[in-house]
Design an enzyme around this catalytic site. Structure first.
Site, PDB file in Angstrom:
ATOM      1  CG  ASN A  10      51.374  41.920  39.332  1.00  0.00           C
ATOM      2  OD1 ASN A  10      51.862  42.931  38.804  1.00  0.00           O
ATOM      3  ND2 ASN A  10      51.034  40.851  38.641  1.00  0.00           N
ATOM      4  CD1 TRP A  11      50.658  47.819  43.059  1.00  0.00           C
ATOM      5  CD2 TRP A  11      51.942  49.548  42.434  1.00  0.00           C
ATOM      6  NE1 TRP A  11      50.974  48.551  44.187  1.00  0.00           N
ATOM      7  CE2 TRP A  11      51.758  49.605  43.838  1.00  0.00           C
ATOM      8  CE3 TRP A  11      52.734  50.528  41.828  1.00  0.00           C
ATOM      9  CZ2 TRP A  11      52.327  50.621  44.624  1.00  0.00           C
ATOM     10  CZ3 TRP A  11      53.300  51.538  42.609  1.00  0.00           C
ATOM     11  CH2 TRP A  11      53.097  51.580  43.988  1.00  0.00           C
ATOM     12  CE  LYS A  12      47.532  41.406  37.635  1.00  0.00           C
ATOM     13  NZ  LYS A  12      46.418  40.540  37.274  1.00  0.00           N
ATOM     14  CG  HIS A  95      51.193  37.307  35.803  1.00  0.00           C
ATOM     15  ND1 HIS A  95      50.027  37.370  35.068  1.00  0.00           N
ATOM     16  CD2 HIS A  95      50.852  37.594  37.085  1.00  0.00           C
ATOM     17  CE1 HIS A  95      49.021  37.685  35.884  1.00  0.00           C
ATOM     18  NE2 HIS A  95      49.493  37.836  37.110  1.00  0.00           N
ATOM     19  CD  GLU A 163      48.775  35.264  40.163  1.00  0.00           C
ATOM     20  OE1 GLU A 163      48.626  36.110  41.039  1.00  0.00           O
ATOM     21  OE2 GLU A 163      48.940  35.565  38.961  1.00  0.00           O
ATOM     22  N   GLY A 169      41.217  38.378  38.718  1.00  0.00           N
ATOM     23  CA  GLY A 169      40.331  39.502  38.428  1.00  0.00           C
ATOM     24  C   GLY A 169      38.866  39.130  38.284  1.00  0.00           C
ATOM     25  CB  SER A 206      39.665  36.964  43.194  1.00  0.00           C
ATOM     26  OG  SER A 206      39.378  37.173  41.817  1.00  0.00           O
ATOM     27  N   GLY A 227      46.655  41.416  42.884  1.00  0.00           N
ATOM     28  CA  GLY A 227      46.544  42.373  41.779  1.00  0.00           C
ATOM     29  C   GLY A 227      45.648  43.538  42.170  1.00  0.00           C
ATOM     30  N   GLY A 228      44.385  43.480  41.754  1.00  0.00           N
ATOM     31  CA  GLY A 228      43.451  44.591  41.935  1.00  0.00           C
ATOM     32  C   GLY A 228      43.424  45.188  43.336  1.00  0.00           C
TER      33      GLY A 228
HETATM   34  P1  13P Z   1      43.755  39.891  41.021  1.00  0.00           P
HETATM   35  O1  13P Z   1      44.175  39.954  42.474  1.00  0.00           O
HETATM   36  O2  13P Z   1      43.327  41.217  40.483  1.00  0.00           O
HETATM   37  O3  13P Z   1      42.806  38.787  40.778  1.00  0.00           O
HETATM   38  O4  13P Z   1      45.091  39.544  40.186  1.00  0.00           O
HETATM   39  C1  13P Z   1      45.840  38.468  40.562  1.00  0.00           C
HETATM   40  C2  13P Z   1      47.126  38.524  39.833  1.00  0.00           C
HETATM   41  O5  13P Z   1      47.180  38.284  38.645  1.00  0.00           O
HETATM   42  C3  13P Z   1      48.320  38.904  40.599  1.00  0.00           C
HETATM   43  O6  13P Z   1      49.479  38.624  39.892  1.00  0.00           O
END
Ligand code: 13P
Length: 244
Positions: A10-12, A95, A163, A169, A206, A227-228
């Site tokens: 998920n590149w957001k 999300h 999640e 994050g 995370s 995400g990150g």
């Molecule tokens: P992180 O991996 O950055 O914690 O984000 C998780 C997330 O929200 C994926 O959708």
């Protein structure tokens, strides 16, 4: 036959044209086992670009959200029909960042899930509690309510991403027992109340190349929503190349 493992990036709201092209070019040449699904979810404006770049590769395209109607007067929103035209196979729905910043509630999320099923796009439905819910031990009831109000009965091809909001994050993750408890509880709940047996269960929050394999191994999850770490070439390629 080994079960499929879903690694969902998920590149957001990150990466521009140049950086996304660079990352995709690295992902394209990775040799990964057939049972690993490498699903990349870029922000909307990148989807046409990425859709072009991943042709004849193993990368699968997904979107980060969709509107609950196929078309209409919804300024600023994007339609599942275009998501489909560009070849997306998955869409992330519900999300916690959509719930928090766009006030999405369970009934809207349910409509989004329905429109994605209608269009043969597999929804990745996010659930998860706040730190307060975890602290006062109401987390399972909170997640049950999300499942109850979001998930249509007898759904096929459901993907749930657990999640916890406090893990996103933050560098924090629940214990293996905590993840396993939520996984088992969700599966039982969906089976009992919605007659759904076929559920893929992902963990997100995370996740990185150092903790993923232990989470996968100990909690027997079907993959991760990342995400990150999905923005960092080394991190995501180490997850994808890992020992499954
Ligand atoms: P992180 O991996 O950055 O914690 O984000 C998780 C997330 O929200 C994926 O959708």
């Amino acid at each position: 036959m080994a079960q499929n493992t879903l690694i969902v990036s998920n590149w957001k709201m990150n990466l521009n044209l140049i950086n996304s092209r660079k990352l995709i070019s690295k992902l394209k040449i990775l040799k990964i086992p057939k049972n690993i699904k490498n699903i990349v979810c870029p922000q909307y404006l990148l989807i046409p670009h990425i859709s072009d770049l991943i042709k004849s590769s193993q990368i699968i395209l997904g979107a980060q959200d969709c509107h609950f109607e196929e078309k209409g007067a919804f300024t600023g929103d994007s339609s599942i029909l275009l998501i489909k035209e560009y070849g997306c196979k998955y869409v992330i729905i519900g999300h916690s960042e959509r719930r928090q910043y766009h006030n999405e509630d369970n009934s809207e999320i349910k409509k989004k899930i329905k429109i994605s099923i209608k269009n043969n796009i597999i929804p990745i439905v996010c659930v998860g509690e706040s730190f307060l819910h975890r602290q006062n031990k109401s987390y399972l009831n909170f997640i049950y309510k999300q499942l109850d109000e979001c998930i249509p009965k007898k759904m096929k091809q459901l993907v749930i991403a657990y999640e916890p909001i406090w893990a996103i994050g933050s560098g924090l993750t629940p214990t293996f027992d905590d993840i396993t408890e939520v996984k088992e509880s969700c599966k039982n709940f969906l089976n009992k109340t919605k007659k759904i047996n076929d559920v893929k269960f992902l963990y997100g929050g995370s996740v990185n190349s150092r903790n993923f394999f232990e989470i996968k191994d100990k909690c027997k999850v079907d993959g991760a929503l990342i995400g990150g770490a999905s923005l960092l070439e080394k991190e995501i390629t180490n997850v994808l190349k890992g020992d499954f």
